[in-house]
Design an enzyme around this catalytic site. Structure first.
Site, PDB file in Angstrom:
ATOM      1  N   LYS A  46      41.826  41.734  26.938  1.00  0.00           N
ATOM      2  CA  LYS A  46      41.292  40.695  26.067  1.00  0.00           C
ATOM      3  C   LYS A  46      41.539  41.079  24.612  1.00  0.00           C
ATOM      4  O   LYS A  46      41.245  42.217  24.195  1.00  0.00           O
ATOM      5  CB  LYS A  46      39.789  40.528  26.305  1.00  0.00           C
ATOM      6  N   ASP A  50      45.238  38.314  26.301  1.00  0.00           N
ATOM      7  CA  ASP A  50      44.578  37.009  26.299  1.00  0.00           C
ATOM      8  C   ASP A  50      43.673  36.898  25.074  1.00  0.00           C
ATOM      9  O   ASP A  50      42.687  37.632  24.956  1.00  0.00           O
ATOM     10  CB  ASP A  50      43.742  36.875  27.582  1.00  0.00           C
ATOM     11  N   GLU A  62      48.354  35.079  26.077  1.00  0.00           N
ATOM     12  CA  GLU A  62      47.660  33.924  26.671  1.00  0.00           C
ATOM     13  C   GLU A  62      46.707  33.292  25.661  1.00  0.00           C
ATOM     14  O   GLU A  62      46.055  34.003  24.896  1.00  0.00           O
ATOM     15  CB  GLU A  62      46.889  34.427  27.898  1.00  0.00           C
ATOM     16  N   GLU A  79      44.605  26.895  31.012  1.00  0.00           N
ATOM     17  CA  GLU A  79      43.339  26.970  31.756  1.00  0.00           C
ATOM     18  C   GLU A  79      42.333  25.946  31.249  1.00  0.00           C
ATOM     19  O   GLU A  79      41.385  25.615  31.950  1.00  0.00           O
ATOM     20  CB  GLU A  79      42.742  28.385  31.674  1.00  0.00           C
ATOM     21  N   ASP A 122      43.711  25.722  36.385  1.00  0.00           N
ATOM     22  CA  ASP A 122      42.624  26.244  37.218  1.00  0.00           C
ATOM     23  C   ASP A 122      42.308  25.158  38.248  1.00  0.00           C
ATOM     24  O   ASP A 122      41.962  24.035  37.869  1.00  0.00           O
ATOM     25  CB  ASP A 122      41.405  26.532  36.330  1.00  0.00           C
ATOM     26  N   HIS A 161      44.885  30.325  36.879  1.00  0.00           N
ATOM     27  CA  HIS A 161      43.665  30.803  36.229  1.00  0.00           C
ATOM     28  C   HIS A 161      42.583  30.860  37.294  1.00  0.00           C
ATOM     29  O   HIS A 161      42.378  29.905  38.040  1.00  0.00           O
ATOM     30  CB  HIS A 161      43.235  29.851  35.113  1.00  0.00           C
ATOM     31  N   GLU A 184      45.701  35.576  38.853  1.00  0.00           N
ATOM     32  CA  GLU A 184      44.586  36.226  38.155  1.00  0.00           C
ATOM     33  C   GLU A 184      43.522  36.594  39.199  1.00  0.00           C
ATOM     34  O   GLU A 184      43.165  35.784  40.055  1.00  0.00           O
ATOM     35  CB  GLU A 184      43.983  35.265  37.127  1.00  0.00           C
TER      36      GLU A 184
HETATM   37 CA    CA Z   1      42.174  33.275  29.945  1.00  0.00          CA
END
Ligand code: CA
Length: 373
Positions: free
Chosen positions: A167, A195, A221, A247, A270, A297, A322
Site C-alpha cells: 500500500k 496500490d 494501482e 475496483e 470486483d 479485485h 488478489e
Molecule cells: Ca486496491
C-alpha cells in the site's frame, strides 16, 4: 424452479488491529452483506454485496426494488433478471454505486443456485476452466514501520505467496522508502504490486511512480481517484510500468469509458460490486477486445473470495488473483469447509457445485448485525 425468498444478511466483524490504507479512514471493522435466495425446489444460493459504508443502503435496495422483480421468477433466467434489475433505476440516474452493488450480490446468488441445480462448479457454467493454477498475490503490506513491513513480507512468503501488494499513497518519501525496504527483503523474483488507493493527483502519482518502477514495482494501482479518467491517462502515458484500476467502477458501461479512453493497462472489476458474474463476464470480453488482462479485485468475505476464484478460473484474460491475507473473521470463519489455500503461489478452483462454498450457520449468526425482511 421459482424464487420464493430473498434476504439480505448484514455482517460485521471487529478487527483487533485497524487496517490502514491511503485516502480513507482506517478500517476498524470488516463488513459484508450476504444475499440469500431460496427456491421452491429447496435449493438456496448465496451472494455477496461489497460494503464500504452504510450496509443498510444495499439491504434496502434489495428489499424494496430487487426482491419484487425476483419473487416468482426462474433463477435460470439470470440475464433477463439482471436487465430487469438494472433498468428498474438506470434511466433515473442510478446506473452506478449502491444500486449495482446490490444487483451484484443477487446475481452471484442466482448463479450459485444454477450451479447447485446442475451440480456443476460455476467456472464450468461460465465457459469452462481456462487455467487450473490461478496465480495469487497477497493483499497487503500496509503502513507500518520498517521492521513490521519486513515481518509481514516474510509472513506472506511463508504462506507460499510469490507475489504481494504494497500500500502506498501517503507521500513520495514514505512510498519510495517502503518500496525499497520490501524489495530488499523479498529479493528480485517476487512480484511486488503497489496500490495508492486513489490517494494522489496525477502529478504526484507520476513522481512516485517513476521512482518505484526503478525498484521493480509490478504495477501501480488506483494512482488517482476513479472519476479522474484524464489523470489516469496522464499517469499511464508517463510511466513504463502498467497502471491497474477498476475496483471502483461499475458495469460494462463504466468500463467502456475507462478502457476506451486508455486509462488502464490492467482491469480490476470486483464481482461483488461491478455487477456480478453476468456483468463481469461482459466487462472481461470488452477488456479482451482491447487486449487487457484481468486481475480480480477481491477484498471481502469468504463468499467474495469463492466468487472471485470462479470468475478467475473461467476468464481467458486472467492475470493474477488478489488474495486478502489480512485478518478478517468474515473470510476465515464463514466457510463450513476450508477454502482453497495458496500452494506454490497459486490457488485452484474447488470442484464442488456453484460457488464451491458451504456457510457455517453458527458463524453467520455470530456476525449478523441486523436482518433484512
Ligand atoms: Ca486496491
Amino acid at each position: 424452479m421459482q424464487i420464493e425468498a430473498v434476504e439480505t444478511i448484514m455482517l460485521q466483524a471487529e478487527l483487533q488491529e485497524p487496517l490502514t490504507i491511503a485516502g480513507v479512514s482506517p478500517f476498524t471493522v470488516r463488513q459484508s452483506n450476504l444475499v440469500r435466495i431460496k427456491t421452491d425446489e429447496g435449493i438456496d444460493g448465496v451472494g455477496e454485496i461489497i460494503v464500504r459504508a452504510a450496509p443498510e443502503a444495499t439491504e434496502a435496495i434489495v428489499r424494496t426494488i430487487l426482491k419484487p422483480i425476483l419473487i416468482g421468477s426462474d433463477p435460470f433466467d439470470v440475464e433477463l433478471l439482471w436487465q430487469r434489475m438494472f433498468s428498474a433505476m438506470s434511466t433515473r440516474g442510478h446506473s452506478k454505486g449502491f444500486m449495482i452493488e446490490a444487483i451484484s450480490g443477487v446475481d452471484i446468488a442466482l448463479w450459485d443456485i444454477i450451479g447447485k441445480a446442475t451440480k456443476l462448479p460455476l467456472y464450468r457454467l461460465l465457459g469452462g476452466r481456462q487455467a487450473k493454477q490461478l496465480r495469487a498475490y497477497a493483499t497487503a503490506l500496509t503502513f507500518k514501520d520498517k521492521k513490521e513491513l519486513v515481518k509481514d513480507a516474510e509472513r506472506f512468503l511463508e504462506m507460499d505467496f510469490e507475489a504481494m501488494k504494497l500500500k502506498i499513497g501517503r507521500g513520495p518519501r514514505v512510498d519510495v522508502e517502503n518500496m525499497k525496504t520490501v524489495r530488499e527483503s523479498v529479493g528480485d523474483e517476487v512480484l511486488v504490486m503497489t496500490d495508492a488507493n486513489s490517494g494522489y493527483d496525477a502529478t504526484t502519482a507520476i513522481k512516485v511512480g517513476r521512482q518505484i518502477e526503478r525498484c521493480g514495482a509490478y504495477w501501480l494501482e488506483e494512482p488517482v481517484p476513479p472519476h479522474d479518467i484524464d489523470g489516469y491517462v496522464s499517469v499511464r502515458k508517463a510511466l513504463d510500468m502498467p497502471v491497474a484500476g477498476g475496483e471502483s467502477e461499475f458495469t460494462r458501461f463504466g468500463f467502456r469509458d475507462l478502457i476506451s479512453r486508455g486509462a488502464v493497462d490492467i482491469v480490476q472489476p470486483d464481482v461483488t460490486r461491478a455487477g456480478g458474474f453476468s456483468e463481469v463476464k461482459k466487462i472481461l470480453a470488452l477488456a479482451e477486445a482491447y487486449n487487457l488482462p484481468y486481475a480480480p479485485h477481491n477484498f471481502g468475505s469468504a463468499v467474495c473470495l469463492a466468487a472471485s476464484i470462479q470468475m478467475a478460473a473461467s476468464a481467458p484474460n486472467f492475470l493474477v488473483l488478489e488474495y486478502d491475507a489480512t485478518p478478517n473473521p468474515l473470510r476465515e470463519d464463514l466457510p463450513a469447509t476450508p477454502l482453497p489455500e495458496v500452494r506454490n503461489g497459486s490457488v485452484e478452483a474447488p470442484p464442488a457445485p456453484g460457488l464451491g462454498l458451504e456457510i457455517d450457520e453458527d458463524a453467520l449468526a455470530r456476525y449478523t448485525i441486523k436482518r433484512g425482511q
